[in-house]
Design a protein around this motif. Structure first.
Motif, PDB file in Angstrom:
ATOM      1  N   ASN A  42      24.137   6.037  47.754  1.00 44.65           N
ATOM      2  CA  ASN A  42      22.750   6.498  47.811  1.00 44.65           C
ATOM      3  C   ASN A  42      22.723   7.987  47.455  1.00 44.65           C
ATOM      4  OD1 ASN A  42      20.031   6.175  48.269  1.00 44.65           O
ATOM      5  ND2 ASN A  42      20.215   5.816  50.471  1.00 44.65           N
ATOM      6  N   PRO A  46      18.131  15.955  45.625  1.00 41.29           N
ATOM      7  CA  PRO A  46      16.720  15.598  45.446  1.00 41.29           C
ATOM      8  C   PRO A  46      16.334  15.388  43.978  1.00 41.29           C
ATOM      9  CG  PRO A  46      16.931  17.945  45.922  1.00 41.29           C
ATOM     10  CD  PRO A  46      18.308  17.363  46.045  1.00 41.29           C
ATOM     11  N   VAL A  47      15.278  14.610  43.783  1.00 39.60           N
ATOM     12  CA  VAL A  47      14.664  14.447  42.464  1.00 39.60           C
ATOM     13  C   VAL A  47      14.202  15.830  41.980  1.00 39.60           C
ATOM     14  CG1 VAL A  47      12.329  14.026  43.404  1.00 39.60           C
ATOM     15  CG2 VAL A  47      12.954  13.023  41.213  1.00 39.60           C
ATOM     16  N   SER A 244      17.665   5.583  38.973  1.00 42.31           N
ATOM     17  CA  SER A 244      18.065   5.653  40.380  1.00 42.31           C
ATOM     18  C   SER A 244      19.015   6.806  40.651  1.00 42.31           C
ATOM     19  CB  SER A 244      18.751   4.351  40.796  1.00 42.31           C
ATOM     20  OG  SER A 244      17.858   3.273  40.697  1.00 42.31           O
ATOM     21  N   LYS A 245      20.001   6.972  39.775  1.00 39.72           N
ATOM     22  CA  LYS A 245      21.015   7.997  40.009  1.00 39.72           C
ATOM     23  C   LYS A 245      20.661   9.278  39.255  1.00 39.72           C
ATOM     24  CE  LYS A 245      23.109   4.282  41.605  1.00 39.72           C
ATOM     25  NZ  LYS A 245      23.409   3.895  42.955  1.00 39.72           N
ATOM     26  N   SER A 248      17.744  10.535  41.058  1.00 42.16           N
ATOM     27  CA  SER A 248      17.778  10.301  42.511  1.00 42.16           C
ATOM     28  C   SER A 248      16.528   9.568  42.988  1.00 42.16           C
ATOM     29  CB  SER A 248      17.914  11.621  43.273  1.00 42.16           C
ATOM     30  OG  SER A 248      19.170  12.192  43.063  1.00 42.16           O
ATOM     31  N   LEU A 249      16.212   8.437  42.333  1.00 42.43           N
ATOM     32  CA  LEU A 249      15.017   7.659  42.677  1.00 42.43           C
ATOM     33  C   LEU A 249      15.332   6.188  42.970  1.00 42.43           C
ATOM     34  CD1 LEU A 249      12.459   8.796  39.891  1.00 42.43           C
ATOM     35  CD2 LEU A 249      12.363   9.384  42.323  1.00 42.43           C
ATOM     36  N   PRO A 250      16.428   5.880  43.680  1.00 41.76           N
ATOM     37  CA  PRO A 250      16.800   4.464  43.790  1.00 41.76           C
ATOM     38  C   PRO A 250      15.734   3.598  44.444  1.00 41.76           C
ATOM     39  CG  PRO A 250      18.019   5.768  45.385  1.00 41.76           C
ATOM     40  CD  PRO A 250      17.345   6.739  44.449  1.00 41.76           C
ATOM     41  N   GLY A 251      14.998   4.161  45.392  1.00 44.09           N
ATOM     42  CA  GLY A 251      13.983   3.364  46.087  1.00 44.09           C
ATOM     43  C   GLY A 251      12.767   3.062  45.235  1.00 44.09           C
ATOM     44  N   GLU A 252      12.602   3.799  44.138  1.00 44.70           N
ATOM     45  CA  GLU A 252      11.391   3.596  43.335  1.00 44.70           C
ATOM     46  C   GLU A 252      11.541   2.475  42.315  1.00 44.70           C
ATOM     47  OE1 GLU A 252       8.948   4.732  44.578  1.00 44.70           O
ATOM     48  OE2 GLU A 252       9.633   6.475  45.710  1.00 44.70           O
ATOM     49  N   ARG A 253      12.743   1.955  42.165  1.00 42.05           N
ATOM     50  CA  ARG A 253      12.980   0.782  41.321  1.00 42.05           C
ATOM     51  C   ARG A 253      12.417   0.967  39.925  1.00 42.05           C
ATOM     52  NH1 ARG A 253      16.881  -0.512  43.394  1.00 42.05           N
ATOM     53  NH2 ARG A 253      16.886  -2.448  42.249  1.00 42.05           N
ATOM     54  N   MET A 289       5.149   5.162  38.592  1.00 43.15           N
ATOM     55  CA  MET A 289       6.532   5.581  38.341  1.00 43.15           C
ATOM     56  C   MET A 289       6.833   5.622  36.841  1.00 43.15           C
ATOM     57  SD  MET A 289       7.925   6.457  41.090  1.00 43.15           S
ATOM     58  CE  MET A 289       6.994   6.550  42.626  1.00 43.15           C
TER      59      MET A 289
ATOM     60  N   GLU B  65      14.965  12.948  49.078  1.00 44.50           N
ATOM     61  CA  GLU B  65      16.112  12.031  49.180  1.00 44.50           C
ATOM     62  C   GLU B  65      15.790  10.876  50.120  1.00 44.50           C
ATOM     63  OE1 GLU B  65      15.907  15.355  49.391  1.00 44.50           O
ATOM     64  OE2 GLU B  65      17.895  16.090  49.954  1.00 44.50           O
ATOM     65  N   HIS B  68      12.556   8.700  48.389  1.00 45.33           N
ATOM     66  CA  HIS B  68      12.905   7.910  47.208  1.00 45.33           C
ATOM     67  C   HIS B  68      14.254   7.210  47.345  1.00 45.33           C
ATOM     68  CE1 HIS B  68       9.541   9.857  45.247  1.00 45.33           C
ATOM     69  NE2 HIS B  68      10.086  11.055  45.314  1.00 45.33           N
ATOM     70  N   GLY B  69      14.866   7.247  48.531  1.00 41.86           N
ATOM     71  CA  GLY B  69      16.177   6.623  48.720  1.00 41.86           C
ATOM     72  C   GLY B  69      16.084   5.096  48.704  1.00 41.86           C
ATOM     73  N   TYR B  70      17.242   4.444  48.598  1.00 39.71           N
ATOM     74  CA  TYR B  70      17.267   2.977  48.647  1.00 39.71           C
ATOM     75  C   TYR B  70      16.549   2.494  49.886  1.00 39.71           C
ATOM     76  CZ  TYR B  70      20.678   2.178  44.918  1.00 39.71           C
ATOM     77  OH  TYR B  70      21.296   2.093  43.713  1.00 39.71           O
ATOM     78  N   SER B  71      15.720   1.466  49.726  1.00 41.39           N
ATOM     79  CA  SER B  71      15.235   0.792  50.924  1.00 41.39           C
ATOM     80  C   SER B  71      16.174  -0.384  51.175  1.00 41.39           C
ATOM     81  CB  SER B  71      13.786   0.343  50.761  1.00 41.39           C
ATOM     82  OG  SER B  71      13.657  -0.605  49.738  1.00 41.39           O
ATOM     83  N   SER B 286       8.379  -0.328  44.915  1.00 43.91           N
ATOM     84  CA  SER B 286       8.648   1.108  45.021  1.00 43.91           C
ATOM     85  C   SER B 286       8.545   1.550  46.476  1.00 43.91           C
ATOM     86  CB  SER B 286       7.601   1.837  44.162  1.00 43.91           C
ATOM     87  OG  SER B 286       7.151   3.019  44.777  1.00 43.91           O
ATOM     88  N   SER B 287       9.474   2.405  46.905  1.00 45.81           N
ATOM     89  CA  SER B 287       9.432   2.839  48.313  1.00 45.81           C
ATOM     90  C   SER B 287       8.209   3.716  48.580  1.00 45.81           C
ATOM     91  CB  SER B 287      10.724   3.561  48.705  1.00 45.81           C
ATOM     92  OG  SER B 287      11.098   4.503  47.736  1.00 45.81           O
TER      93      SER B 287
END
Lengths: 396, 396
Positions: A42, A46-47, A244-245, A248-253, A289, B65, B68-71, B286-287
């Protein structure tokens, strides 16, 4: 009639998840800051602020019905055009918007790519060590995953083993560079040789063999180097990318699939992705997004912390006496364990509050993975603990 | 080896898409404001301002972080808990977070539900008129869709036809209320009878028959009425919900699947959804969107314009002499065409710049759909055109 297939999958315990649970329990006792959790990929930086500013200004300024309205099945045309232009500028490609399919990050891109270029029963080859989720990705797409053994000297490709396994049933080869878990970056010479073999075997077998390139770590390369752009080596390449990497937006898919314009079926494959989506749940990304990342395509988060962590860990591991290849990218390092059974090794490490992941499920037993996307201060605090663990348990 | 299945799908032209293309070409000539486009179900009212404020403040105030992190694979726990609480408060249910699976809108929810409760070869029943995408949803999940003929008198359920088709191979029944395209709202008595039959046949065949309830229009009900909550009628219900229509957020791809806690396999099904996701591309939302909608769960966009449009259109259609059931919800109306061949009817309407959708693909030939999620001013301007069309072409 509960589906047996998915029920059975539930019963196979994920090693990484079990470790994360143990780490969580331990954190509750001694505090999260005292558990050296190297298990999860993870991002910890930050973004870029430009992304946040772009998202806020879209929310403030765009008419909501337009901003949040349906995007076309194949993605927002302006976003597709901007992605194509950015790739062309950076990698000398000739993408048009018709070669780009925005999708909910790299898992979704691979799900579409696999369904587009395999028929039931086809084989897909990948190289150990590999991301364990490739198993379900390929199996649930209806194909069969076969794993080429690793070249543990460099974690490039063992071409002899590869050629031996590249039979007529292989429809696609799935690669990941920079590589999770090894941190290897496939060189131009590796990619040239790979492309040559794929071209030769496609001709021999009389059908295309597609290269599916899983590249979410594309920009995370150290020592001022760059990942050679995979698709520029081989026409029948489908690039699977995620922000995502890089942001740094992995949760935003959010990510996309890009088919090399030199692939004769390029536009067809993207159009087919629209059809595949209908069955697998329209996993297109959020329109907010899509529009926000389109404004920050050439930016990345600040990866200097990953490089600093890589240096600290690599030097320490070498000094202790670990066998380890220096990662050239990603935020993973992949040493050989100090005993043959890396599961036992990682269990013993847990007694020192070190959370390491055994690599059996990555197709590389005897090794373990450390994800160093954590604060440098924590990495520094973990080094004496690593040394103590190696000394007390293994006499190193 | 390009997948034949998806390539073939591309060749089946979508009637709605072709119409949209024609409408687009015509708009380029005479101006978009002069084309009466009733073809698309894209909400025309804005998201509540509270949503926009929530999203902006999350972007401004939460650590990126973390935001927008993995959910987790099964969704953000706090969001799941808030959804459960909102449903319990509104519908007297007993959901816990473990019964909720956030997902990228209703297509994804149905994709998961179908895979969870069918085995290859099982049948899924639905009722005409039905959303044509159910075809690919069910087929690509590996089951077979069978369509119960419509009750065109009320667009409730033709129970006699239903019982005749409810054989032992049926694993699930897929309903949609309020209904696209008819605008019918299944009554408590319809749902009670449906549940009774499902209970009886489950016992008779010795296996559960699941009810998959597609309910993105749940809150769009007119005349001060409400949609009875489907899941409260039958334990083995999987509710598939989206905020696309209720909050006018279709492009943001956010919704959830909720399994009735009284279903003995409820928690298992949600856990299985996590496994299904691994194969179909992790279509979690999206988170940022998960966290923002969690703050506006009990709000909706202002639907009064849909009701006003419904009234104008229904009154006008009746006056002209159309056979039409008054819609009780959604933003669709579903009249019988003025000739047997509704495709020919809709083609003739195009000459008047009226874009109507023939209902052959909805399993109800001879009817057509109008999506009135457009400005009231435009509906008003279209009424004399509708009248002129009916008079000049059909002597009405």
């Amino acid at each position: 009639m509960i589906a047996k297939k998915y029920k059975d999958m539930l019963e196979e315990k994920s090693v990484i998840r079990s470790l994360a649970e143990v780490a969580g329990q331990r954190a509750a006792v001694i505090g999260r800051e005292n558990v050296f959790d190297y298990s999860l990929g993870n991002p910890s930086v930050p973004v870029p602020e430009a992304f946040t500013r772009a998202a806020i200004s879209l929310l403030k300024e765009k008419r909501p019905e337009e901003l949040h309205g349906y995007s076309p099945t194949l993605g927002i045309p302006s976003v597709k055009a901007q992605i194509a232009e950015s790739l062309n500028g950076r990698f000398g490609m000739q993408y048009g918007p018709e070669h780009i399919f925005p999708v909910s990050a790299v898992a979704a891109a691979i799900a579409h790519a696999l369904r587009a270029v395999t028929q039931p029963g086809d084989e897909v080859l990948t190289f150990a060590p590999y991301f364990p989720e490739y198993g379900p990705y390929v199996e649930l797409a209806g194909a069969e995953l076969k794993v080429v053994p690793p070249d543990t000297g460099s974690f490039q490709i063992d071409f002899e083993a590869f050629e031996a396994m590249l039979g007529p049933k292989v429809a696609a080869v799935l690669i990941n560079t920079p590589n999770n878990p090894s941190g290897a970056v496939y060189s131009a010479s590796t990619l040239t040789r790979l492309a040559g073999i794929l071209t030769e075997k496609s001709a021999l077998y009389g059908h295309d063999i597609f290269l599916i390139s899983d590249e979410p770590y594309r920009e995370i390369v150290f020592d001022g180097k760059e990942q050679p752009y995979v698709s520029s080596f081989y026409a029948n390449t489908i690039s699977c990318y995620s922000f995502s990497k890089s942001l740094s937006l992995p949760g935003e898919r959010i990510g996309y699939l890009a088919v090399n314009p030199a692939c004769p079926d390029a536009a067809l494959i993207v159009n087919m992705c629209g059809q595949i989506s209908r069955g697998i749940g329209h996993n297109c990304p959020s329109s907010l997004m899509q529009l926000a990342v389109a404004q920050t395509l050439d930016l990345t988060a600040d990866f200097s912390v990953y490089e600093k962590n890589r240096n600290l860990l690599y030097d320490c591991l070498k000094e202790i006496g670990f066998e380890v290849v220096k990662p050239q990218g990603t935020f993973y390092i992949f040493p050989k364990a100090l005993e043959e059974d890396s599961v036992a090794f990682c269990k013993k490490a847990l007694d020192y509050d070190l959370v390491l992941v055994p690599a059996d499920s990555f197709g590389c037993p005897g090794y373990f993975r450390m994800a160093y996307c954590i604060g440098t201060e924590k990495v520094e605090r973990s080094l004496p603990v690593l040394r103590r663990f190696a000394r007390e348990v293994y006499g190193k």
